[in-house]
Write a protein that holds these residues in place. Structure first.
Motif, PDB file in Angstrom:
ATOM      1  N   UNK A  70      -6.133  22.342 -26.252  1.00 34.50           N
ATOM      2  CA  UNK A  70      -6.766  22.109 -24.954  1.00 34.50           C
ATOM      3  C   UNK A  70      -7.920  23.098 -24.793  1.00 34.50           C
ATOM      4  N   UNK A  71      -9.167  22.608 -24.898  1.00 35.50           N
ATOM      5  CA  UNK A  71     -10.323  23.514 -24.805  1.00 35.50           C
ATOM      6  C   UNK A  71     -10.640  23.962 -23.383  1.00 35.50           C
ATOM      7  N   UNK A  72      -9.954  23.368 -22.389  1.00 37.57           N
ATOM      8  CA  UNK A  72     -10.287  23.650 -21.000  1.00 37.57           C
ATOM      9  C   UNK A  72      -9.525  24.834 -20.415  1.00 37.57           C
ATOM     10  N   UNK A  73      -8.339  25.103 -20.955  1.00 37.29           N
ATOM     11  CA  UNK A  73      -7.526  26.171 -20.378  1.00 37.29           C
ATOM     12  C   UNK A  73      -6.562  26.721 -21.411  1.00 37.29           C
ATOM     13  N   UNK A  74      -5.991  27.871 -21.096  1.00 32.08           N
ATOM     14  CA  UNK A  74      -5.007  28.470 -21.990  1.00 32.08           C
ATOM     15  C   UNK A  74      -3.779  27.570 -22.074  1.00 32.08           C
ATOM     16  N   UNK A 116     -16.648  18.432 -24.902  1.00 32.83           N
ATOM     17  CA  UNK A 116     -16.174  19.701 -24.364  1.00 32.83           C
ATOM     18  C   UNK A 116     -14.883  19.564 -23.565  1.00 32.83           C
ATOM     19  N   UNK A 117     -14.721  18.442 -22.886  1.00 30.77           N
ATOM     20  CA  UNK A 117     -13.555  18.265 -22.020  1.00 30.77           C
ATOM     21  C   UNK A 117     -12.365  17.626 -22.728  1.00 30.77           C
ATOM     22  N   UNK A 118     -12.512  17.364 -24.000  1.00 28.33           N
ATOM     23  CA  UNK A 118     -11.480  16.622 -24.714  1.00 28.33           C
ATOM     24  C   UNK A 118     -10.324  17.516 -25.152  1.00 28.33           C
ATOM     25  N   UNK A 119      -9.101  17.068 -24.864  1.00 25.75           N
ATOM     26  CA  UNK A 119      -7.910  17.763 -25.344  1.00 25.75           C
ATOM     27  C   UNK A 119      -7.159  16.829 -26.280  1.00 25.75           C
ATOM     28  N   UNK A 120      -6.263  17.389 -27.069  1.00 24.26           N
ATOM     29  CA  UNK A 120      -5.601  16.576 -28.077  1.00 24.26           C
ATOM     30  C   UNK A 120      -4.142  16.972 -28.211  1.00 24.26           C
ATOM     31  N   UNK A 121      -3.266  15.976 -28.177  1.00 26.64           N
ATOM     32  CA  UNK A 121      -1.833  16.165 -28.404  1.00 26.64           C
ATOM     33  C   UNK A 121      -1.402  15.065 -29.369  1.00 26.64           C
TER      34      UNK A 121
END
Length: 202
Positions: A70-74, A116-121
């Protein structure tokens, strides 16, 4: 008796070994900086990731792997290791990850403005080849001068197998590796490390 070992493979590159042979669940918590990719591999048993102060949980099933980013938060590591469970985790920075494939470490396409807003699971099966490497990591306990180098090579091997080109062509591809060339570069890193164990490269 349960145990956890944290091994610093390199800067922004950590290997964690969780071995809970007890009859009770154990918990492990670690702050993880933004920008670290998390790879988790369940060799046997069961694990559970807890998020948002216990409001959300994600199971890590036996013989499964999870990729979390998750590039947006810890994304703190709050892991419950159930009884008779063995888990391996690899934490590596996005910058270091891309540096394995390109000398352009400062320019990471995945972190462009569009992404930039992309997260990955993602959850994947642990293949037989990956299971062999995971067991080698678990059973290597010698505190010798080459321990770090051995585990570094095995970690690279594990990542190369994780992104094997033999995956299901219909499956969603991980955003970190866009083509076969990058996979081959990881495999080459492993070969170089093994070939130069006596005089490891910087």
């Amino acid at each position: 008796m349960g145990s956890v070992e944290e091994i610093k493979i390199d800067q922004d590159f950590i290997l964690l070994r969780f071995q809970n042979d007890t009859d009770v669940s154990e918990r492990f918590e670690k702050q993880v900086e933004t920008g670290l990719i998390q790879f988790h591999f369940n060799v046997k048993g069961k694990g559970k990731f807890i998020f948002n102060n216990g409001n959300y949980a994600l199971d890590l099933k036996e013989e499964k792997s999870l990729l979390l980013y998750n590039p947006q938060k810890e994304l703190p590591l709050h892991l419950e290791i159930l009884p008779k469970s063995w888990i391996i985790s690899v934490l590596i920075s996005i910058k270091k990850f891309h540096a394995l494939f390109s000398s352009e470490a400062e320019v990471i396409p995945f972190l462009s403005k569009d992404n930039l807003e992309r997260k990955y699971y993602g959850e994947e099966d642990i293949t037989p080849a990956m299971a062999i490497v995971l067991n080698q990591i678990f059973h290597y306990n010698q505190n010798t001068s080459i321990k770090n180098l051995y585990l570094k090579g095995k970690s690279y091997e594990l990542l190369s197998l994780f992104f094997s080109i033999n995956e299901d062509p219909n499956a969603e591809h991980c955003p970190f590796l866009a083509d076969e060339e990058n996979v081959l570069k990881i495999k080459k890193v492993k070969e170089i490390i093994i070939a130069r164990m006596a005089e490891p490269p910087s």
